[in-house]
Enzyme design. Structure first.
Site, mmCIF file in Angstrom:
data_model
loop_
_atom_site.group_PDB
_atom_site.id
_atom_site.type_symbol
_atom_site.label_atom_id
_atom_site.label_comp_id
_atom_site.label_asym_id
_atom_site.label_seq_id
_atom_site.Cartn_x
_atom_site.Cartn_y
_atom_site.Cartn_z
ATOM 1 N N GLU A 104 36.391 39.470 14.978
ATOM 2 C CA GLU A 104 36.264 38.918 16.323
ATOM 3 C C GLU A 104 35.602 39.899 17.265
ATOM 4 O O GLU A 104 34.734 39.535 18.059
ATOM 5 C CB GLU A 104 37.640 38.517 16.873
ATOM 6 C CG GLU A 104 37.582 37.581 18.080
ATOM 7 C CD GLU A 104 37.383 38.284 19.424
ATOM 8 O OE1 GLU A 104 36.956 37.619 20.372
ATOM 9 O OE2 GLU A 104 37.632 39.505 19.525
ATOM 10 N N ASP A 108 41.299 42.534 13.587
ATOM 11 C CA ASP A 108 40.470 43.708 13.900
ATOM 12 C C ASP A 108 40.720 44.144 15.333
ATOM 13 O O ASP A 108 41.156 43.355 16.174
ATOM 14 C CB ASP A 108 38.975 43.431 13.657
ATOM 15 C CG ASP A 108 38.391 42.350 14.563
ATOM 16 O OD1 ASP A 108 39.095 41.363 14.861
ATOM 17 O OD2 ASP A 108 37.227 42.491 14.986
HETATM 18 N N1 BES Z 1 40.880 38.726 23.364
HETATM 19 C C1 BES Z 1 39.589 39.057 23.877
HETATM 20 C C2 BES Z 1 39.077 38.049 24.888
HETATM 21 C C3 BES Z 1 39.909 37.797 26.112
HETATM 22 C C4 BES Z 1 40.781 38.743 26.620
HETATM 23 C C5 BES Z 1 39.772 36.597 26.741
HETATM 24 C C6 BES Z 1 41.533 38.475 27.751
HETATM 25 C C7 BES Z 1 40.500 36.331 27.877
HETATM 26 C C8 BES Z 1 41.382 37.264 28.372
HETATM 27 C C9 BES Z 1 38.619 39.188 22.712
HETATM 28 O O1 BES Z 1 39.146 39.952 21.678
HETATM 29 C C10 BES Z 1 37.372 39.876 23.181
HETATM 30 O O2 BES Z 1 37.463 41.045 23.461
HETATM 31 N N2 BES Z 1 36.246 39.180 23.242
HETATM 32 C C11 BES Z 1 34.994 39.798 23.543
HETATM 33 C C12 BES Z 1 33.857 38.994 23.007
HETATM 34 C C13 BES Z 1 33.529 39.289 21.569
HETATM 35 C C14 BES Z 1 32.334 38.493 21.131
HETATM 36 C C15 BES Z 1 33.313 40.761 21.314
HETATM 37 C C16 BES Z 1 34.789 39.879 25.024
HETATM 38 O O3 BES Z 1 35.296 39.046 25.804
HETATM 39 O O4 BES Z 1 34.107 40.828 25.428
HETATM 40 MN MN MN Z 2 41.064 39.407 21.248
HETATM 41 MN MN MN Z 3 38.923 42.097 22.279
#
Ligand code: BES
Ligand code: MN
Ligand code: MN
Length: 462
Positions: free
Chosen positions: A158, A88
């Protein structure tokens, strides 16, 4: 790994074209009008895993979007790597700020990506990075060099909190049994400064609603005599930080992990150019908690941020009104030892307690997750480090990231295995922003590096 460079140069165009096909499908999990596209994407991933050499691939239904499970088991006495990724993507808005349509991938060169970068929503987060693993598997199976077993678990929720993944993992611990979990969904410092992510922050995400009078009122007839929910909400939000930019919620910092001077000195060795950082964002100063550096503020310290705020009249022209309601979405990034559910309740209690008479406040938790830190004295970390050293010619720097992948902590709890975060994106790749992109050099470097992880991890396990 024999012939990896020649295999990549021979198949480079096809690797890029296949990723472009995947990026063309708008798999936006947050917007239910793309439900059909989510399923098309899952099907395409299934097909690509089968073509890459998986013996078995299933599309596992959940209450939300399906999880793709694939495996190639060559010998149960060998180690097993479980690859996690997500198909996604974030919504593309604000769409008018994209230089090219988000689901019509194009290749452009930039200063940081002289070999070109693919521009599309999901190019880096996470379709491009997850597809590196599919192509790495293809290389290992087609050249008979897969040294161990591999399992894939690719989810479609995710970006909206992985709501159905936890129960899938809990109900399938045997099927998902592994020796190490491998994820490419983070970044690295720069193409000539490889790094491995050793920490992720936790998250508590809430929505607040402040209600004043039972209807929108004429701001002349009632103004000054009743509480304006927007005035109150902004005051309440402003009070959540003190003059040193510390969060004022009682007990918020109680469990925050304290790093020693040695650990902080070690962290400070990671290259960071404050001027370039400011320039890249067009800001004249950095900002944050007193007593900490920028790299500390966004990795080892917790934060509280308003992600959106609305209420009242926001249409064209002016309307004199005291709104009945005001809203905000607030996220808190957490560090190891802080428990997200506890923080959510501390926030709720505090936020309600600071509401003045004349309004009512509701707090609705959205989702959250614990932070994660991975030790660097493990076989998994050492194998990853050696893999980068082989393909980048440099030892990677361990570095904690400010982002969150909340499900990683649950993996450790349920599956009892560590996660290695081998990310190949750059912070400047604009994930979640307009003009998201992923360097072709990074994509191919990932495909080249991953097989070495399998090789060294298997050798070191002997
Ligand atoms: N891939 C990201 C997280 C990320 C990006 C971690 C770059 C470290 C470096 C992930 O898809 C994301 O966006 N996570 C969200 C949390 C989720 C619960 C929506 C975030 O970090 O905001
Ligand atoms: Mn991600
Ligand atoms: Mn993300």
């Amino acid at each position: 790994m024999q012939h990896i460079s020649s295999y990549i140069s021979k198949n480079k165009e096809r690797f890029i074209n296949e990723l472009i096909q995947l990026l063309k499908i708008p798999s936006i999990s947050a917007d239910s009008s793309y439900a059909k596209e989510m399923l098309t994407t899952a099907d395409l991933i299934k097909k690509s895993l089968l073509e890459a050499g998986c013996d078995k691939v299933e599309i596992c239904e959940t209450k939300g979007y399906p999880i793709i499970y694939g495996e190639k088991i060559i010998d149960s006495s060998l180690p097993t790597v479980l690859v996690y990724g997500h198909y996604d993507v974030q919504p593309a808005d604000p769409i008018e700020l994209w230089d090219s349509p988000p689901f019509e991938p194009i290749i452009k060169t930039t200063k940081l990506h002289p070999d070109g970068a693919i521009y599309a929503r999901g190019a880096c987060d996470d379709k491009g990075q997850l597809y590196m693993h599919v192509k790495a598997l293809e290389f290992m199976t087609k050249t008979n060099q897969l040294p161990c077993n591999v399992k894939f678990m690719i989810e479609g929720e995710e970006e909206v909190g992985s709501n159905n993944l936890a129960s899938f993992v809990e109900n399938n611990t045997e099927k998902l049994a592994n020796d190490i979990i491998l994820i490419s969904d983070t970044g690295m410092i720069a193409n000539d400064i490889p790094s491995i992510t050793t920490g992720l922050r936790g998250l508590s995400y809430v929505e607040v609603e402040v209600t004043g009078p039972n209807r929108d009122l004429h701001s002349g007839l009632y103004g000054g005599a009743v509480a304006n929910p927007i005035n109150i909400l902004t005051k309440m939000i402003a009070s959540l930080h003190d003059k040193d930019n510390r969060i004022t919620i009682p007990d918020f910092y109680n469990k925050v992990e304290k790093l020693s001077q040695e650990e902080r000195a070690e962290m400070a060795k990671a290259p960071f150019n404050k001027e370039a950082y400011k320039k890249a964002l067009d800001i004249d100063a950095v900002y944050g908690e007193k007593g900490y550096t920028t790299n500390e503020r966004n990795a080892i310290r917790p934060t509280l941020d308003v992600n959106g705020i609305w209420g009242g009249y926001i249409g064209e022209g002016a309307k004199t009104v005291i709104p009945s309601k005001a809203y905000a979405k607030i996220s808190m990034r957490l560090v190891p030892n802080q428990d997200w559910e506890e923080i959510t309740s501390l926030f709720t209690k505090h936020f309600k307690s600071i509401a003045p008479k004349g309004v009512t406040v509701e707090v609705t938790p959205h989702h959250g997750g614990q932070g994660y830190v991975t030790p660097i004295n493990t076989i998994g970390y050492k194998a990853a480090s050696k893999a980068y050293e082989t393909t980048f010619g440099k030892i990677p720097i361990p570095q904690r990231s400010g982002g969150s992948i909340p499900i990683v902590a649950l993996f450790e709890e349920e599956l009892k295995s560590k996660t290695i975060l081998m990310g190949f994106g750059l912070d400047s790749d604009a994930i979640h922003s307009p003009n998201e992109h992923f360097g072709i050099w990074n994509y191919l470097k990932g495909i080249e590096t991953i097989p070495y992880f399998y090789k060294y991890f298997t050798e070191m396990n002997n």
